[in-house]
Write a protein that holds these residues in place. Sequence first.
Motif, PDB file in Angstrom:
ATOM      1  N   TYR A   3       0.747  -1.069   0.004  1.00 65.55           N
ATOM      2  CA  TYR A   3       0.082  -0.061   0.051  1.00 65.55           C
ATOM      3  C   TYR A   3       0.835   1.119   0.120  1.00 65.55           C
ATOM      4  CZ  TYR A   3      -3.898  -3.004   1.194  1.00 65.55           C
ATOM      5  OH  TYR A   3      -5.057  -4.136   1.235  1.00 65.55           O
ATOM      6  N   GLN A   4       0.295   2.455  -0.524  1.00 66.44           N
ATOM      7  CA  GLN A   4       0.975   3.741  -0.511  1.00 66.44           C
ATOM      8  C   GLN A   4       0.489   4.267   0.781  1.00 66.44           C
ATOM      9  OE1 GLN A   4      -0.257   6.673  -3.401  1.00 66.44           O
ATOM     10  NE2 GLN A   4       1.247   7.935  -3.195  1.00 66.44           N
ATOM     11  N   LEU A   5       1.536   4.753   1.742  1.00 68.99           N
ATOM     12  CA  LEU A   5       1.408   5.603   2.827  1.00 68.99           C
ATOM     13  C   LEU A   5       1.687   6.920   2.706  1.00 68.99           C
ATOM     14  CD1 LEU A   5       1.523   4.261   6.400  1.00 68.99           C
ATOM     15  CD2 LEU A   5       3.050   6.356   5.824  1.00 68.99           C
ATOM     16  N   LYS A   6       0.856   7.849   3.195  1.00 70.75           N
ATOM     17  CA  LYS A   6       1.226   9.155   3.208  1.00 70.75           C
ATOM     18  C   LYS A   6       0.428   9.960   4.490  1.00 70.75           C
ATOM     19  CE  LYS A   6      -2.194  10.234  -0.400  1.00 70.75           C
ATOM     20  NZ  LYS A   6      -2.357  10.728  -1.911  1.00 70.75           N
ATOM     21  N   PRO A   7       0.753  11.175   4.620  1.00 71.42           N
ATOM     22  CA  PRO A   7       0.085  11.829   5.718  1.00 71.42           C
ATOM     23  C   PRO A   7      -1.404  12.353   5.052  1.00 71.42           C
ATOM     24  CG  PRO A   7       2.332  12.813   5.669  1.00 71.42           C
ATOM     25  CD  PRO A   7       2.129  11.549   4.426  1.00 71.42           C
ATOM     26  N   ILE A   8      -2.416  12.228   6.117  1.00 69.56           N
ATOM     27  CA  ILE A   8      -3.742  12.465   5.620  1.00 69.56           C
ATOM     28  C   ILE A   8      -4.189  13.693   6.634  1.00 69.56           C
ATOM     29  CG2 ILE A   8      -4.106  10.351   4.759  1.00 69.56           C
ATOM     30  CD1 ILE A   8      -5.571   9.616   7.390  1.00 69.56           C
ATOM     31  N   SER A   9      -5.190  14.206   6.129  1.00 63.70           N
ATOM     32  CA  SER A   9      -5.695  15.472   6.928  1.00 63.70           C
ATOM     33  C   SER A   9      -6.364  14.964   8.018  1.00 63.70           C
ATOM     34  CB  SER A   9      -6.589  16.431   5.946  1.00 63.70           C
ATOM     35  OG  SER A   9      -7.833  15.707   5.443  1.00 63.70           O
ATOM     36  N   ARG A  10      -6.848  15.787   8.810  1.00 62.91           N
ATOM     37  CA  ARG A  10      -7.540  15.603   9.966  1.00 62.91           C
ATOM     38  C   ARG A  10      -8.992  15.177   9.630  1.00 62.91           C
ATOM     39  NH1 ARG A  10      -7.369  17.764  15.342  1.00 62.91           N
ATOM     40  NH2 ARG A  10      -9.176  17.603  16.378  1.00 62.91           N
ATOM     41  N   GLU A  11      -9.430  15.749   8.629  1.00 60.18           N
ATOM     42  CA  GLU A  11     -10.724  15.491   8.226  1.00 60.18           C
ATOM     43  C   GLU A  11     -10.858  14.135   7.370  1.00 60.18           C
ATOM     44  OE1 GLU A  11     -10.547  19.436   8.999  1.00 60.18           O
ATOM     45  OE2 GLU A  11      -9.313  18.395   7.664  1.00 60.18           O
ATOM     46  N   GLU A  12     -10.113  13.654   6.621  1.00 64.75           N
ATOM     47  CA  GLU A  12      -9.975  12.497   6.216  1.00 64.75           C
ATOM     48  C   GLU A  12      -9.655  11.382   7.374  1.00 64.75           C
ATOM     49  OE1 GLU A  12      -7.324  12.447   1.991  1.00 64.75           O
ATOM     50  OE2 GLU A  12      -6.224  13.173   3.761  1.00 64.75           O
ATOM     51  N   HIS A  13      -8.986  11.560   8.232  1.00 65.19           N
ATOM     52  CA  HIS A  13      -8.802  10.682   9.370  1.00 65.19           C
ATOM     53  C   HIS A  13     -10.201  10.630  10.164  1.00 65.19           C
ATOM     54  CE1 HIS A  13      -5.925   9.280  12.637  1.00 65.19           C
ATOM     55  NE2 HIS A  13      -6.829   8.522  12.657  1.00 65.19           N
ATOM     56  N   LEU A  14     -10.919  11.536  10.229  1.00 65.07           N
ATOM     57  CA  LEU A  14     -12.039  11.424  11.169  1.00 65.07           C
ATOM     58  C   LEU A  14     -13.261  10.600  10.256  1.00 65.07           C
ATOM     59  CD1 LEU A  14     -12.406  14.789  12.834  1.00 65.07           C
ATOM     60  CD2 LEU A  14     -12.213  12.874  13.850  1.00 65.07           C
ATOM     61  N   TRP A  45      -3.138   4.800   4.716  1.00 65.74           N
ATOM     62  CA  TRP A  45      -2.680   3.616   3.637  1.00 65.74           C
ATOM     63  C   TRP A  45      -3.817   3.748   2.611  1.00 65.74           C
ATOM     64  CZ3 TRP A  45      -1.603   3.184   8.782  1.00 65.74           C
ATOM     65  CH2 TRP A  45      -0.475   2.644   9.239  1.00 65.74           C
ATOM     66  N   PHE A  46      -3.434   3.810   1.405  1.00 64.54           N
ATOM     67  CA  PHE A  46      -4.160   3.875   0.265  1.00 64.54           C
ATOM     68  C   PHE A  46      -3.831   2.736  -0.655  1.00 64.54           C
ATOM     69  CE2 PHE A  46      -3.643   8.112   1.895  1.00 64.54           C
ATOM     70  CZ  PHE A  46      -4.951   8.720   1.385  1.00 64.54           C
ATOM     71  N   ASP A  47      -5.023   2.219  -1.230  1.00 60.81           N
ATOM     72  CA  ASP A  47      -4.868   1.023  -2.188  1.00 60.81           C
ATOM     73  C   ASP A  47      -4.668   1.593  -3.684  1.00 60.81           C
ATOM     74  OD1 ASP A  47      -7.350   1.995  -3.215  1.00 60.81           O
ATOM     75  OD2 ASP A  47      -8.304   0.260  -2.363  1.00 60.81           O
ATOM     76  N   ARG A  48      -4.491   0.681  -4.512  1.00 60.24           N
ATOM     77  CA  ARG A  48      -4.176   1.251  -6.134  1.00 60.24           C
ATOM     78  C   ARG A  48      -5.201   2.038  -6.656  1.00 60.24           C
ATOM     79  NH1 ARG A  48      -2.720  -4.714  -8.734  1.00 60.24           N
ATOM     80  NH2 ARG A  48      -0.495  -4.956  -7.890  1.00 60.24           N
ATOM     81  N   GLU A  49      -6.452   1.975  -6.202  1.00 58.45           N
ATOM     82  CA  GLU A  49      -7.691   2.683  -6.926  1.00 58.45           C
ATOM     83  C   GLU A  49      -7.698   4.250  -5.864  1.00 58.45           C
ATOM     84  OE1 GLU A  49      -8.103  -0.568  -6.022  1.00 58.45           O
ATOM     85  OE2 GLU A  49      -7.604  -0.860  -8.209  1.00 58.45           O
ATOM     86  N   GLY A  50      -6.946   4.319  -5.049  1.00 57.58           N
ATOM     87  CA  GLY A  50      -6.621   5.601  -4.256  1.00 57.58           C
ATOM     88  C   GLY A  50      -7.597   5.707  -3.001  1.00 57.58           C
ATOM     89  N   HIS A  51      -8.045   4.363  -2.693  1.00 58.18           N
ATOM     90  CA  HIS A  51      -9.057   4.365  -1.471  1.00 58.18           C
ATOM     91  C   HIS A  51      -8.313   4.351  -0.277  1.00 58.18           C
ATOM     92  CE1 HIS A  51     -11.809   2.470  -4.698  1.00 58.18           C
ATOM     93  NE2 HIS A  51     -12.260   3.762  -4.463  1.00 58.18           N
ATOM     94  N   LEU A  52      -8.763   5.254   0.819  1.00 58.33           N
ATOM     95  CA  LEU A  52      -8.132   4.853   2.091  1.00 58.33           C
ATOM     96  C   LEU A  52      -8.425   3.731   2.811  1.00 58.33           C
ATOM     97  CD1 LEU A  52      -6.523   6.553   4.287  1.00 58.33           C
ATOM     98  CD2 LEU A  52      -8.564   7.561   5.068  1.00 58.33           C
ATOM     99  N   VAL A  53      -7.523   2.786   3.069  1.00 61.64           N
ATOM    100  CA  VAL A  53      -7.774   1.593   3.643  1.00 61.64           C
ATOM    101  C   VAL A  53      -7.426   1.412   5.107  1.00 61.64           C
ATOM    102  CG1 VAL A  53      -8.253   0.416   1.394  1.00 61.64           C
ATOM    103  CG2 VAL A  53      -5.948   0.544   2.329  1.00 61.64           C
ATOM    104  N   GLY A  54      -6.301   2.288   5.366  1.00 66.83           N
ATOM    105  CA  GLY A  54      -6.062   1.991   6.756  1.00 66.83           C
ATOM    106  C   GLY A  54      -5.549   3.442   7.356  1.00 66.83           C
ATOM    107  N   ALA A  55      -5.572   3.687   8.733  1.00 61.47           N
ATOM    108  CA  ALA A  55      -5.252   4.980   9.335  1.00 61.47           C
ATOM    109  C   ALA A  55      -4.539   4.845  10.706  1.00 61.47           C
ATOM    110  CB  ALA A  55      -6.235   5.944   9.479  1.00 61.47           C
ATOM    111  N   ALA A  56      -3.701   5.978  10.927  1.00 58.79           N
ATOM    112  CA  ALA A  56      -3.010   5.842  12.213  1.00 58.79           C
ATOM    113  C   ALA A  56      -2.684   7.146  12.638  1.00 58.79           C
ATOM    114  CB  ALA A  56      -1.848   5.032  12.083  1.00 58.79           C
ATOM    115  N   LEU A  57      -2.998   7.405  13.982  1.00 59.09           N
ATOM    116  CA  LEU A  57      -2.242   8.375  14.763  1.00 59.09           C
ATOM    117  C   LEU A  57      -1.176   8.152  15.323  1.00 59.09           C
ATOM    118  CD1 LEU A  57      -2.936  11.216  15.745  1.00 59.09           C
ATOM    119  CD2 LEU A  57      -3.399  10.473  18.033  1.00 59.09           C
TER     120      LEU A  57
END
Length: 373
Positions: A3-14, A45-57
């Motif tokens: 998976y591709q991992l990158k920082p996400i916004s607070r809104e995406e995380h929530l 974490w994002f899959d090939r289609e760009g969907h957010l499939v995992g998150a972490a603080l």
Amino acid sequence: MTYQLKPISREEHLRFVAARPSVSHLQVPSWGEVKPDWRAESLGWFDREGHLVGAALVLLRPLPRMRRCLAYLPEGPVIDWSGGDLERWLRPMLTHLRQRGAFAVRMGPPVVARRWDADAVKAAIADPGARRLGDVPATAEEPGAAELAGRLRELGWRPAAAGGEDGFAAGQPRYVCQVPFAGRSLEQIQGGFNQQWRRNIKKAEKAGVKVVRGDRGDLAAFHELYRETAERDRFAPRPLAYFERMWTALTAEDPDRMRLYLAHHDGEVLAAATMLTVGDHVWYSYGASTARRREVQPNNALQWQMMRDAHELGAAVYDFRGITDTLAEDNHLLGLLRFKVGAGGEAVEYLGEWEYPLNRLLHRAFGLYMSRR
């Protein structure tokens, strides 16, 4: 596939958190604001289609006078732990955190290993040959937990050294007590209480104990009792500013994320507690009480009101948080275990916290420093 991992916004995380039944209250964005000595970052974490499939603080704690930090994911990350290929989740996380200057990563997979129902715990306490919960057969062992631990070891992760005492880790507790709520009425939940709990609730009602919800201004009254509790139970109390920061951060994210309850009797606050909610999981977070007028049983009244409100919120589980795994009669924490299990709670063992050293020299030095504190 990694998976591709990158920082996400607070809104995406929530949004990610809101789309799940629940995640730990230590894995919501606002928790980073409760810890000002740590630098917080939301990762996705994002899959090939760009969907957010995992998150972490992730909380990053810098070392004094060094451009290195400890990376900590309390009760996270929130990923698919049941899948077979852990490396596709963890490898990009380690790469990213190494780039952030982390010398080690500590995480707490939210994965249950074993459960003991209330009857099993009571029998274990009564068994003179049982010194710890692990000495008696579990009511249920979660499939895949042992395999997951083995896979983590293969990938270079190691169980974090436990600190504190009697099952309470230096990070988050490995053993907790949870009361199942899903599919149960309040009458069924109360039916799971032992006789002492039911008797104490009736005593509190007869004595006129009133439990009310407080607000930010009532945190001072809570903290006064909390300091008394800390002195009595021999632990270091957190300052009032910590709880004020919790209230401000968590309630700004969700008005019901944090609640405060106070048990009054004859014009005096005898007990108080904080309650946290994320999705269908409710936690009893911090509790405090005075030694005065214990005969009116304010603690049972307080918990019963919190449990009723949690049920009204649609909770699937009421979590009493940490318990000891030690069953020795001379252990001062055994009374707390009895109290929690008396409410029909089951003992739950999680997989525990794990560490990965990115810089072995610094990691060893940090471990030595922590052991001497």
